[in-house]
Design an enzyme around this catalytic site. Structure first.
Site, PDB file in Angstrom:
ATOM      1  N   ARG A 139      44.875   8.510 107.742  1.00 33.71           N
ATOM      2  CA  ARG A 139      43.815   9.022 108.612  1.00 33.71           C
ATOM      3  C   ARG A 139      43.958  10.532 108.759  1.00 33.71           C
ATOM      4  O   ARG A 139      44.537  11.027 109.732  1.00 33.71           O
ATOM      5  CB  ARG A 139      43.884   8.332 109.976  1.00 33.71           C
ATOM      6  N   ASP A 155      43.287  14.397 109.540  1.00 32.14           N
ATOM      7  CA  ASP A 155      42.623  15.065 110.654  1.00 32.14           C
ATOM      8  C   ASP A 155      41.480  15.956 110.176  1.00 32.14           C
ATOM      9  O   ASP A 155      41.325  16.212 108.978  1.00 32.14           O
ATOM     10  CB  ASP A 155      43.633  15.939 111.414  1.00 32.14           C
ATOM     11  N   TYR A 196      52.432  14.557 100.807  1.00 30.28           N
ATOM     12  CA  TYR A 196      51.553  15.637 101.239  1.00 30.28           C
ATOM     13  C   TYR A 196      52.012  16.961 100.634  1.00 30.28           C
ATOM     14  O   TYR A 196      53.203  17.161 100.347  1.00 30.28           O
ATOM     15  CB  TYR A 196      51.575  15.776 102.763  1.00 30.28           C
ATOM     16  N   ARG A 225      52.333  19.188 109.755  1.00 27.26           N
ATOM     17  CA  ARG A 225      51.874  20.503 110.235  1.00 27.26           C
ATOM     18  C   ARG A 225      52.877  21.122 111.204  1.00 27.26           C
ATOM     19  O   ARG A 225      53.086  22.343 111.208  1.00 27.26           O
ATOM     20  CB  ARG A 225      50.505  20.372 110.883  1.00 27.26           C
TER      21      ARG A 225
END
Length: 254
Positions: free
Chosen positions: A51, A53, A112, A199
């Site tokens: 999911r 952002d 990622y 992040r």
């Protein structure tokens, strides 16, 4: 009769308020479901593996959908792309999987990429696709800080306050800092992630790269198990979901 199909997707997250369907703006999931309805005439739910952002991009997001059996994977891919032509989404691949395969719950790993551009001049061609960091960054120092986070830890210091995960224990399998030309790339791989974990890691390692923190400060932040102990949250537009991994026989052509 229906068939379950996995699709691999890339998208520019800039125009979307995230992956998951919501009421405050257009999402990637909504666009895919609209496209599926356009060619099947059925209301089809598209389930994603991650999911992402608002503003986060994907090079290898995976999702599944159940379509009438007459639609083979190749037809699904081309039909979806035809109806997604006005969007920043492309379906790269589609393949049949077993009916009990699930894009999210069957996944055993996710990777990622976080891109940082450490220079004073702002990006032109890559605006909205990298974190523009105006100070130079030392990639070796960042790797030394990253090494403190590899393995199984309580990552409470690195998750968002609104994270809904029951536990903040996670295992980072890979956290690699790579110098790519002038850019610095963070490669992060784990079975699953906490909300904003990558992040928050990127924002923390940037403090090390800029000389404001020492690598041991990352270790101390981790041990504190308190969000206020770690660095700032890096912006979403530097983040890309690049790969989702599945056990042998899932996520492969059958």
């Amino acid at each position: 009769m229906t068939r379950r199909i996995f699709i691999t997707i890339e998208y520019d997250g800039t125009p979307f308020v995230g992956w998951q369907r919501q009421d405050n703006g257009i999402t990637v999931q909504q666009e895919l479901e609209n496209a599926a309805f356009a060619f099947t005439g059925d209301k089809i739910i598209v389930q994603g593996a991650g999911r992402t952002d608002s503003g986060v991009h994907a090079l290898g997001q995976v999702a599944h959908l159940d379509v009438p059996d007459k639609f083979d994977p190749n037809r699904v891919m081309h039909a979806l792309n035809a109806h997604l032509a006005h969007t920043a989404i492309t379906v790269l691949d589609a393949y049949d999987v077993a009916d009990d395969s699930h894009a999210r719950f069957s996944a055993i790993g996710r990777r990622y990429l976080y891109r940082i551009l450490p220079r004073r001049q702002p990006p032109a061609l890559n605006a909205g696709r990298v974190w523009h960091h105006k100070q130079p960054l030392d990639a070796d120092a960042m790797q030394a800080g990253a090494d403190m986070l590899i393995g199984r830890h309580d990552f409470n210091s690195f998750r968002a306050a609104q994270c809904q995960a029951e536990s903040s224990i996670r295992t980072l399998d890979i956290l690699q800092v790579e110098q790519v030309g002038i850019e610095i790339h963070l490669h992060v791989e784990a079975r699953s992630f906490l909300h904003h974990q990558v992040r928050n890691i990127a924002g923390t390692l940037a403090l090390v790269g800029a000389g404001k923190w020492q690598p041991d400060d990352v270790k101390a932040a981790l041990a504190a198990a308190d969000r206020s102990a770690a660095g700032p949250t890096a912006p979403p537009h530097g983040l890309y979901l690049t790969d989702v991994f599945y056990p042998v026989g899932i996520g492969k052509r059958v």
